[in-house]
Design a protein around this motif. Sequence first.
Motif, PDB file in Angstrom:
ATOM      1  N   ALA A  25       0.828  -1.217   0.000  1.00  0.00           N
ATOM      2  CA  ALA A  25       0.000   0.000   0.000  1.00  0.00           C
ATOM      3  C   ALA A  25       0.857   1.260   0.000  1.00  0.00           C
ATOM      4  N   TRP A  26       2.101   1.170   0.474  1.00  0.00           N
ATOM      5  CA  TRP A  26       2.964   2.355   0.497  1.00  0.00           C
ATOM      6  C   TRP A  26       3.142   2.935  -0.905  1.00  0.00           C
ATOM      7  N   ALA A  27       3.313   2.074  -1.889  1.00  0.00           N
ATOM      8  CA  ALA A  27       3.474   2.555  -3.276  1.00  0.00           C
ATOM      9  C   ALA A  27       2.195   3.220  -3.775  1.00  0.00           C
ATOM     10  N   GLU A  28       1.052   2.674  -3.400  1.00  0.00           N
ATOM     11  CA  GLU A  28      -0.225   3.261  -3.805  1.00  0.00           C
ATOM     12  C   GLU A  28      -0.442   4.617  -3.132  1.00  0.00           C
ATOM     13  N   VAL A  51      11.127   7.856  -2.017  1.00  0.00           N
ATOM     14  CA  VAL A  51      12.454   7.476  -1.550  1.00  0.00           C
ATOM     15  C   VAL A  51      12.337   6.883  -0.152  1.00  0.00           C
ATOM     16  N   GLY A  52      13.455   6.495   0.416  1.00  0.00           N
ATOM     17  CA  GLY A  52      13.430   5.930   1.757  1.00  0.00           C
ATOM     18  C   GLY A  52      12.952   4.492   1.749  1.00  0.00           C
ATOM     19  N   SER A  53      12.882   3.912   2.912  1.00  0.00           N
ATOM     20  CA  SER A  53      12.597   2.484   3.037  1.00  0.00           C
ATOM     21  C   SER A  53      11.220   2.080   2.532  1.00  0.00           C
ATOM     22  N   THR A  54      10.217   2.946   2.661  1.00  0.00           N
ATOM     23  CA  THR A  54       8.886   2.565   2.183  1.00  0.00           C
ATOM     24  C   THR A  54       8.836   2.473   0.654  1.00  0.00           C
ATOM     25  N   SER A  55       9.870   2.966  -0.028  1.00  0.00           N
ATOM     26  CA  SER A  55       9.911   2.922  -1.490  1.00  0.00           C
ATOM     27  C   SER A  55      10.547   1.642  -2.024  1.00  0.00           C
ATOM     28  N   VAL A  56      11.025   0.782  -1.119  1.00  0.00           N
ATOM     29  CA  VAL A  56      11.730  -0.430  -1.527  1.00  0.00           C
ATOM     30  C   VAL A  56      10.876  -1.644  -1.172  1.00  0.00           C
ATOM     31  N   PRO A  57      10.278  -2.297  -2.170  1.00  0.00           N
ATOM     32  CA  PRO A  57       9.499  -3.502  -1.879  1.00  0.00           C
ATOM     33  C   PRO A  57      10.352  -4.529  -1.130  1.00  0.00           C
ATOM     34  N   GLY A  58       9.779  -5.110  -0.090  1.00  0.00           N
ATOM     35  CA  GLY A  58      10.477  -6.124   0.681  1.00  0.00           C
ATOM     36  C   GLY A  58      11.287  -5.592   1.846  1.00  0.00           C
ATOM     37  N   LEU A  59      11.314  -4.277   2.044  1.00  0.00           N
ATOM     38  CA  LEU A  59      12.120  -3.695   3.112  1.00  0.00           C
ATOM     39  C   LEU A  59      11.214  -3.233   4.255  1.00  0.00           C
ATOM     40  N   PRO A  60      11.490  -3.674   5.494  1.00  0.00           N
ATOM     41  CA  PRO A  60      10.706  -3.168   6.620  1.00  0.00           C
ATOM     42  C   PRO A  60      10.997  -1.681   6.811  1.00  0.00           C
TER      43      PRO A  60
END
Length: 188
Positions: A25-28, A51-60
Amino acid sequence: MTDPVVGERPEPWSVPVVLHDPDPAWAELFAADALAIRWVLRDRVLAVDHVGSTSVPGLPAKPILDILLQVDDSADEGAYVPALESLGYWLQVREAGWLEHRVLYQRVERGCPHDINLHVLSPGRAAEEIGRMLGLRNWLRSHPVDRERYAAVKRELARRRWRYVQDYADAKTEVVEEILVKVAQVRG
Protein backbone atom coordinates in the motif's frame (compact mmCIF):
# COMPACT_ATOMS: atom_id res chain seq x y z
CA MET A 1 24.54 27.76 13.45
CA THR A 2 20.77 28.20 13.51
CA ASP A 3 18.41 25.41 14.46
CA PRO A 4 16.88 23.90 11.30
CA VAL A 5 13.64 23.04 13.08
CA VAL A 6 10.86 25.51 12.31
CA GLY A 7 8.78 26.22 15.42
CA GLU A 8 9.31 24.55 18.76
CA ARG A 9 11.75 21.65 19.06
CA PRO A 10 10.35 18.82 21.13
CA GLU A 11 12.19 17.87 24.28
CA PRO A 12 14.30 14.71 23.86
CA TRP A 13 12.79 11.50 25.09
CA SER A 14 13.46 7.80 24.77
CA VAL A 15 11.97 6.98 21.40
CA PRO A 16 11.05 3.46 20.30
CA VAL A 17 11.54 2.82 16.59
CA VAL A 18 8.74 0.60 15.35
CA LEU A 19 9.40 -1.07 12.01
CA HIS A 20 6.49 -2.41 10.01
CA ASP A 21 6.63 -5.28 7.58
CA PRO A 22 6.77 -4.19 3.94
CA ASP A 23 3.38 -2.97 2.76
CA PRO A 24 2.45 -2.78 -0.94
CA ALA A 25 0.00 0.00 0.00
CA TRP A 26 2.96 2.35 0.50
CA ALA A 27 3.47 2.55 -3.28
CA GLU A 28 -0.23 3.26 -3.81
CA LEU A 29 -0.22 5.98 -1.15
CA PHE A 30 2.83 7.58 -2.76
CA ALA A 31 1.17 7.57 -6.19
CA ALA A 32 -1.84 9.45 -4.80
CA ASP A 33 0.37 11.88 -2.84
CA ALA A 34 2.57 12.56 -5.88
CA LEU A 35 -0.51 13.28 -7.99
CA ALA A 36 -1.78 15.78 -5.42
CA ILE A 37 1.62 17.48 -5.19
CA ARG A 38 1.84 17.76 -8.97
CA TRP A 39 -1.71 19.10 -9.09
CA VAL A 40 -1.13 21.97 -6.63
CA LEU A 41 2.37 22.86 -7.84
CA ARG A 42 1.84 22.30 -11.57
CA ASP A 43 4.89 23.39 -13.59
CA ARG A 44 6.92 24.22 -10.46
CA VAL A 45 7.53 20.48 -10.00
CA LEU A 46 10.68 19.15 -11.63
CA ALA A 47 10.29 15.65 -10.16
CA VAL A 48 8.48 13.79 -7.38
CA ASP A 49 10.00 10.50 -6.24
CA HIS A 50 9.24 7.96 -3.57
CA VAL A 51 12.45 7.48 -1.55
CA GLY A 52 13.43 5.93 1.76
CA SER A 53 12.60 2.48 3.04
CA THR A 54 8.89 2.57 2.18
CA SER A 55 9.91 2.92 -1.49
CA VAL A 56 11.73 -0.43 -1.53
CA PRO A 57 9.50 -3.50 -1.88
CA GLY A 58 10.48 -6.12 0.68
CA LEU A 59 12.12 -3.70 3.11
CA PRO A 60 10.71 -3.17 6.62
CA ALA A 61 10.19 0.50 7.48
CA LYS A 62 8.76 3.00 9.86
CA PRO A 63 5.35 3.71 8.28
CA ILE A 64 6.31 7.21 7.17
CA LEU A 65 6.51 7.89 3.45
CA ASP A 66 9.59 9.81 2.37
CA ILE A 67 8.94 11.81 -0.76
CA LEU A 68 11.57 13.78 -2.66
CA LEU A 69 10.24 16.90 -4.39
CA GLN A 70 12.57 18.70 -6.76
CA VAL A 71 11.89 22.35 -7.55
CA ASP A 72 13.96 25.07 -9.23
CA ASP A 73 14.80 26.84 -5.97
CA SER A 74 14.08 25.15 -2.65
CA ALA A 75 15.06 28.38 -0.84
CA ASP A 76 12.10 30.16 -2.49
CA GLU A 77 9.55 28.81 -0.03
CA GLY A 78 6.85 31.17 -1.30
CA ALA A 79 6.86 29.31 -4.62
CA TYR A 80 5.73 26.01 -3.13
CA VAL A 81 5.05 26.03 0.65
CA PRO A 82 1.62 27.78 0.53
CA ALA A 83 0.36 25.34 -2.10
CA LEU A 84 1.61 22.37 -0.09
CA GLU A 85 0.02 23.78 3.06
CA SER A 86 -3.32 23.55 1.22
CA LEU A 87 -2.73 19.76 1.16
CA GLY A 88 -2.11 19.61 4.92
CA TYR A 89 1.69 19.86 4.89
CA TRP A 90 3.59 22.18 7.19
CA LEU A 91 7.19 23.31 7.00
CA GLN A 92 9.12 21.60 9.79
CA VAL A 93 12.80 21.76 8.77
CA ARG A 94 14.72 24.54 7.03
CA GLU A 95 18.38 23.71 6.40
CA ALA A 96 19.67 26.79 4.61
CA GLY A 97 23.23 25.78 5.41
CA TRP A 98 22.85 22.31 3.91
CA LEU A 99 21.81 22.44 0.26
CA GLU A 100 18.77 24.65 1.10
CA HIS A 101 17.04 21.41 2.13
CA ARG A 102 13.46 21.75 3.38
CA VAL A 103 11.23 19.13 4.95
CA LEU A 104 7.48 19.45 5.19
CA TYR A 105 5.43 17.01 7.25
CA GLN A 106 2.02 15.44 7.27
CA ARG A 107 1.11 13.51 10.42
CA VAL A 108 -1.84 11.32 11.35
CA GLU A 109 -2.06 12.99 14.77
CA ARG A 110 -2.82 16.24 12.94
CA GLY A 111 -5.63 14.70 10.92
CA CYS A 112 -3.67 13.61 7.85
CA PRO A 113 -4.43 10.20 6.33
CA HIS A 114 -0.85 8.93 6.83
CA ASP A 115 2.59 10.20 7.83
CA ILE A 116 4.84 11.86 5.25
CA ASN A 117 8.25 13.52 5.27
CA LEU A 118 8.39 15.63 2.10
CA HIS A 119 12.02 16.53 1.30
CA VAL A 120 12.46 19.51 -1.02
CA LEU A 121 15.71 19.96 -2.92
CA SER A 122 16.90 21.71 -6.07
CA PRO A 123 19.05 19.94 -8.66
CA GLY A 124 21.18 23.06 -9.10
CA ARG A 125 22.28 22.91 -5.45
CA ALA A 126 21.79 19.30 -4.47
CA ALA A 127 22.33 17.09 -7.53
CA GLU A 128 24.77 14.87 -5.64
CA GLU A 129 22.39 14.35 -2.70
CA ILE A 130 19.47 13.70 -5.03
CA GLY A 131 21.63 11.12 -6.82
CA ARG A 132 22.50 9.48 -3.50
CA MET A 133 18.85 9.23 -2.43
CA LEU A 134 17.69 7.78 -5.75
CA GLY A 135 20.80 5.62 -6.13
CA LEU A 136 20.33 3.99 -2.73
CA ARG A 137 16.64 3.33 -3.44
CA ASN A 138 17.34 1.85 -6.87
CA TRP A 139 20.19 -0.32 -5.57
CA LEU A 140 18.12 -1.75 -2.74
CA ARG A 141 15.27 -2.47 -5.14
CA SER A 142 17.51 -4.53 -7.41
CA HIS A 143 20.07 -6.11 -5.04
CA PRO A 144 18.36 -8.50 -2.59
CA VAL A 145 21.52 -9.39 -0.65
CA ASP A 146 22.17 -5.74 0.23
CA ARG A 147 18.46 -5.16 0.87
CA GLU A 148 18.42 -8.04 3.38
CA ARG A 149 21.64 -6.83 5.01
CA TYR A 150 20.17 -3.34 5.37
CA ALA A 151 16.93 -4.81 6.76
CA ALA A 152 18.90 -6.79 9.36
CA VAL A 153 20.76 -3.64 10.49
CA LYS A 154 17.47 -1.71 10.71
CA ARG A 155 15.87 -4.47 12.80
CA GLU A 156 18.85 -4.66 15.17
CA LEU A 157 18.90 -0.89 15.64
CA ALA A 158 15.13 -0.76 16.14
CA ARG A 159 15.52 -2.96 19.22
CA ARG A 160 17.29 -0.07 20.97
CA ARG A 161 15.75 3.06 22.50
CA TRP A 162 16.82 6.38 20.99
CA ARG A 163 16.89 9.91 22.36
CA TYR A 164 15.64 11.17 18.98
CA VAL A 165 14.51 9.20 15.93
CA GLN A 166 17.32 10.99 14.04
CA ASP A 167 19.80 9.11 16.25
CA TYR A 168 18.40 5.84 14.82
CA ALA A 169 18.78 7.23 11.30
CA ASP A 170 22.36 8.30 12.02
CA ALA A 171 23.21 4.83 13.33
CA LYS A 172 22.42 3.38 9.88
CA THR A 173 25.02 5.61 8.21
CA GLU A 174 27.79 3.02 8.01
CA VAL A 175 25.77 0.43 6.09
CA VAL A 176 24.21 3.11 3.88
CA GLU A 177 27.64 4.51 2.97
CA GLU A 178 28.92 1.00 2.16
CA ILE A 179 26.03 0.51 -0.24
CA LEU A 180 26.53 3.94 -1.78
CA VAL A 181 30.15 3.03 -2.57
CA LYS A 182 28.78 0.17 -4.67
CA VAL A 183 26.32 2.53 -6.36
CA ALA A 184 29.16 4.94 -7.21
CA GLN A 185 31.33 2.12 -8.58
CA VAL A 186 28.58 1.04 -10.97
CA ARG A 187 28.03 4.62 -12.12
CA GLY A 188 31.76 4.83 -12.76
